[in-house]
Design an enzyme around this catalytic site. Structure first.
Site, PDB file in Angstrom:
ATOM      1  N   ASP A  19       0.694  -0.580   0.183  1.00 25.79           N
ATOM      2  CA  ASP A  19       0.556  -0.500  -0.124  1.00 25.79           C
ATOM      3  C   ASP A  19       1.095   0.942   0.137  1.00 25.79           C
ATOM      4  O   ASP A  19       1.922   1.367   0.028  1.00 25.79           O
ATOM      5  CB  ASP A  19      -0.860   0.150   1.212  1.00 25.79           C
ATOM      6  CG  ASP A  19      -1.946   1.720   1.509  1.00 25.79           C
ATOM      7  OD1 ASP A  19      -2.341   1.603   0.037  1.00 25.79           O
ATOM      8  OD2 ASP A  19      -1.972   1.886   2.377  1.00 25.79           O
ATOM      9  N   SER A  20      -0.041   2.322  -0.021  1.00 25.98           N
ATOM     10  CA  SER A  20       0.842   3.950  -0.415  1.00 25.98           C
ATOM     11  C   SER A  20       1.774   4.193   1.276  1.00 25.98           C
ATOM     12  O   SER A  20       2.394   4.569   1.384  1.00 25.98           O
ATOM     13  CB  SER A  20       0.212   5.388  -0.361  1.00 25.98           C
ATOM     14  OG  SER A  20      -1.247   4.858   0.082  1.00 25.98           O
ATOM     15  N   TYR A  51      -1.137   8.277  -2.844  1.00 30.84           N
ATOM     16  CA  TYR A  51      -0.924   8.486  -3.425  1.00 30.84           C
ATOM     17  C   TYR A  51      -2.262   9.233  -4.651  1.00 30.84           C
ATOM     18  O   TYR A  51      -1.913   9.269  -5.849  1.00 30.84           O
ATOM     19  CB  TYR A  51      -1.050   6.892  -4.120  1.00 30.84           C
ATOM     20  CG  TYR A  51       0.477   6.199  -4.123  1.00 30.84           C
ATOM     21  CD1 TYR A  51       1.604   6.545  -3.129  1.00 30.84           C
ATOM     22  CD2 TYR A  51       0.210   4.473  -3.982  1.00 30.84           C
ATOM     23  CE1 TYR A  51       2.626   5.647  -3.648  1.00 30.84           C
ATOM     24  CE2 TYR A  51       1.310   3.433  -3.676  1.00 30.84           C
ATOM     25  CZ  TYR A  51       3.160   4.413  -4.033  1.00 30.84           C
ATOM     26  OH  TYR A  51       3.448   3.290  -4.102  1.00 30.84           O
ATOM     27  N   GLY A  52      -2.862   9.296  -3.477  1.00 34.79           N
ATOM     28  CA  GLY A  52      -4.804   9.376  -3.910  1.00 34.79           C
ATOM     29  C   GLY A  52      -4.529  11.240  -5.384  1.00 34.79           C
ATOM     30  O   GLY A  52      -5.009  11.509  -5.935  1.00 34.79           O
ATOM     31  N   CYS A  82      -4.009  -1.139  -2.036  1.00 33.63           N
ATOM     32  CA  CYS A  82      -4.531   0.482  -2.291  1.00 33.63           C
ATOM     33  C   CYS A  82      -5.349   0.334  -3.641  1.00 33.63           C
ATOM     34  O   CYS A  82      -4.914   0.140  -3.986  1.00 33.63           O
ATOM     35  CB  CYS A  82      -2.962   1.080  -2.940  1.00 33.63           C
ATOM     36  SG  CYS A  82      -2.954   2.622  -2.869  1.00 33.63           S
ATOM     37  N   ASN A  83      -6.698   1.509  -2.771  1.00 35.70           N
ATOM     38  CA  ASN A  83      -7.848   0.989  -4.252  1.00 35.70           C
ATOM     39  C   ASN A  83      -7.294   2.060  -5.558  1.00 35.70           C
ATOM     40  O   ASN A  83      -7.202   2.023  -6.672  1.00 35.70           O
ATOM     41  CB  ASN A  83      -8.357   2.416  -3.479  1.00 35.70           C
ATOM     42  CG  ASN A  83      -9.721   1.056  -2.505  1.00 35.70           C
ATOM     43  OD1 ASN A  83     -10.569   0.432  -3.211  1.00 35.70           O
ATOM     44  ND2 ASN A  83      -9.566   0.915  -1.494  1.00 35.70           N
ATOM     45  N   THR A  84      -6.232   3.271  -4.919  1.00 37.34           N
ATOM     46  CA  THR A  84      -5.482   4.143  -6.387  1.00 37.34           C
ATOM     47  C   THR A  84      -4.681   3.373  -6.565  1.00 37.34           C
ATOM     48  O   THR A  84      -3.644   3.264  -8.337  1.00 37.34           O
ATOM     49  CB  THR A  84      -4.658   5.194  -5.812  1.00 37.34           C
ATOM     50  OG1 THR A  84      -5.661   5.971  -4.329  1.00 37.34           O
ATOM     51  CG2 THR A  84      -4.129   6.488  -6.163  1.00 37.34           C
ATOM     52  N   GLU A 161      -4.546   9.130   9.521  1.00 38.20           N
ATOM     53  CA  GLU A 161      -3.194   9.265   9.868  1.00 38.20           C
ATOM     54  C   GLU A 161      -2.890   9.475  10.804  1.00 38.20           C
ATOM     55  O   GLU A 161      -1.383   9.411  11.906  1.00 38.20           O
ATOM     56  CB  GLU A 161      -2.116  10.106   8.785  1.00 38.20           C
ATOM     57  CG  GLU A 161      -1.953   9.055   7.735  1.00 38.20           C
ATOM     58  CD  GLU A 161      -1.092   8.598   6.800  1.00 38.20           C
ATOM     59  OE1 GLU A 161      -0.124   8.990   7.156  1.00 38.20           O
ATOM     60  OE2 GLU A 161      -1.052   7.172   6.438  1.00 38.20           O
ATOM     61  N   CYS A 193     -11.259   2.878  -0.169  1.00 39.66           N
ATOM     62  CA  CYS A 193     -10.051   3.485   0.173  1.00 39.66           C
ATOM     63  C   CYS A 193      -9.481   2.516   1.403  1.00 39.66           C
ATOM     64  O   CYS A 193     -10.503   2.712   1.865  1.00 39.66           O
ATOM     65  CB  CYS A 193      -9.990   4.706   0.248  1.00 39.66           C
ATOM     66  SG  CYS A 193      -8.176   6.006   1.183  1.00 39.66           S
ATOM     67  N   THR A 194      -8.900   2.321   1.297  1.00 34.56           N
ATOM     68  CA  THR A 194      -7.996   1.271   2.343  1.00 34.56           C
ATOM     69  C   THR A 194      -7.958   2.347   4.109  1.00 34.56           C
ATOM     70  O   THR A 194      -8.067   1.272   5.208  1.00 34.56           O
ATOM     71  CB  THR A 194      -6.426   0.697   2.484  1.00 34.56           C
ATOM     72  OG1 THR A 194      -5.521   2.399   2.088  1.00 34.56           O
ATOM     73  CG2 THR A 194      -6.592   0.487   1.279  1.00 34.56           C
ATOM     74  N   HIS A 195      -8.025   3.610   3.888  1.00 34.33           N
ATOM     75  CA  HIS A 195      -8.112   3.826   5.557  1.00 34.33           C
ATOM     76  C   HIS A 195      -9.053   3.945   6.498  1.00 34.33           C
ATOM     77  O   HIS A 195      -9.898   4.308   6.986  1.00 34.33           O
ATOM     78  CB  HIS A 195      -7.582   5.729   5.253  1.00 34.33           C
ATOM     79  CG  HIS A 195      -5.568   5.698   5.386  1.00 34.33           C
ATOM     80  ND1 HIS A 195      -5.332   5.340   4.192  1.00 34.33           N
ATOM     81  CD2 HIS A 195      -4.610   6.111   6.317  1.00 34.33           C
ATOM     82  CE1 HIS A 195      -4.208   5.583   3.810  1.00 34.33           C
ATOM     83  NE2 HIS A 195      -3.418   5.964   5.177  1.00 34.33           N
TER      84      HIS A 195
HETATM   85  N1  DGL Z   1      -3.835   3.919   0.527  1.00 35.85           N
HETATM   86  C1  DGL Z   1      -4.745   4.674  -0.161  1.00 35.85           C
HETATM   87  C2  DGL Z   1      -6.348   4.411  -1.629  1.00 35.85           C
HETATM   88  O1  DGL Z   1      -6.621   3.264  -1.070  1.00 35.85           O
HETATM   89  C3  DGL Z   1      -5.422   6.185   0.423  1.00 35.85           C
HETATM   90  C4  DGL Z   1      -3.598   7.073   0.993  1.00 35.85           C
HETATM   91  C5  DGL Z   1      -3.033   7.514  -0.372  1.00 35.85           C
HETATM   92  O2  DGL Z   1      -3.694   8.643  -1.071  1.00 35.85           O
HETATM   93  O3  DGL Z   1      -1.978   7.075  -0.950  1.00 35.85           O
HETATM   94  O4  DGL Z   1      -6.368   4.586  -2.500  1.00 35.85           O
END
Ligand code: DGL
Length: 280
Positions: A19-20, A51-52, A82-84, A161, A193-195
């Site tokens: 993930d990011s 990453y978003g 990571c969704n992005t 975070e 989004c993973t968060h």
């Molecule tokens: N992990 C990213 C996602 O699921 C979220 C955090 C980011 O923007 O990197 O899209």
């Protein structure tokens, strides 16, 4: 005999999850819960998060480096947690590697399709994920009549975070982002989004009990299990377990990552190693 041993060694190899940053730990957590035999190598790109808000080209470049790193750890399969990165890079990198790989978007879209009754699904995610319209693509492959309404919620990531999971400021931000979706009458909302699964109760408060919240992390773990079984790669605990079962690597701020991980994982991490990801 030799072939059987090689297969056993392969089954005993770890799954790579990346993930990011810390968000993918919500996916790692589901893998730990649902597949307790599996070993994991987790990489969080804490130096280059978020990453978003980055371009597709950059996310593909980062993902390639991370995959090269994970391959050096002998992983048998990879989860893009990571969704992005799933939205921007998965299709491309899938063509380049030989081991099974899956992302979080397709599993999440599948559950949302099964859950919606009024055919109106909301998706919240980063700017990149929403802009890519990847959820719409998967959902409409299954049912073109389903309407998908996306909403980027960029402030959610820093709030998580910061650890402000239950905080009036987070409530206020959620209210502003989500009221628009509520007014549109969606009956299902993907936490894309993973968060965001960590903000589940805040989102629930705004959306109410009548909206089904979909956490793609859980479904991803189930799909990983299916994928490993289909490839005869699932760990049956037949080999001797050497070394740490769960290994964590980051590109920056290992201590901060460890603290966060220990607050959400079902066990305490002992070590997190920092690596130079640009070298891969
Ligand atoms: N992990 C990213 C996602 O699921 C979220 C955090 C980011 O923007 O990197 O899209």
């Amino acid at each position: 005999m030799e072939k059987k041993k090689n297969q056993m060694d392969l089954r005993n190899a770890p799954v790579g999850i990346f993930d990011s940053g810390v968000g993918g730990l919500t996916v790692a957590r589901e893998v730990m819960r649902n597949m307790p035999q599996e070993r994991i190598v987790y990489f969080g790109d804490t130096a280059r998060v978020p990453y978003g808000s980055k371009s597709k080209e950059t996310i593909i470049r980062y993902s390639r480096q991370i995959i090269r790193f994970l391959m050096t750890r002998g992983v048998k399969a990879i989860v893009v947690a990571c969704n992005t990165a799933s939205a921007f890079a998965l299709e491309e990198i899938k063509k380049e590697i030989e081991i099974p790989i899956l992302g979080v978007v397709q599993p999440g879209a599948k559950v949302a399709c099964a859950a919606t009754k009024n055919k109106k699904i909301g998706v919240i995610g980063t700017e990149g994920t929403v802009r890519s319209q990847i959820y719409t693509k998967f959902v409409q492959q299954w049912d073109p009549e389903i309407q998908v309404i996306g909403k980027a919620c960029p402030l959610f990531v820093p709030l998580v975070e910061e650890g402000w999971l239950k905080d009036p400021v987070t409530d206020e931000v959620a209210q502003r982002y989500l009221s628009e979706l509520k007014e549109k009458g969606i009956d299902t909302l993907v936490l894309g989004c993973t968060h965001y699964p960590l903000l589940r109760s805040t989102v629930r408060k705004v959306m109410g009990d009548e909206v089904t919240l979909v956490n793609p992390a859980y479904e991803t773990a189930l799909e990983l299990r299916e994928l490993l079984c289909a490839n005869e790669l699932d760990n049956r605990g037949e080999s001797e377990q050497n070394g740490e079962k769960y290994q964590f690597f980051v590109s920056d701020a290992a201590d901060k990552f460890k603290q966060f991980a220990n607050s959400i994982l079902p066990y305490d991490i002992e070590t997190t190693k920092q690596i130079q990801i640009e070298e891969f």
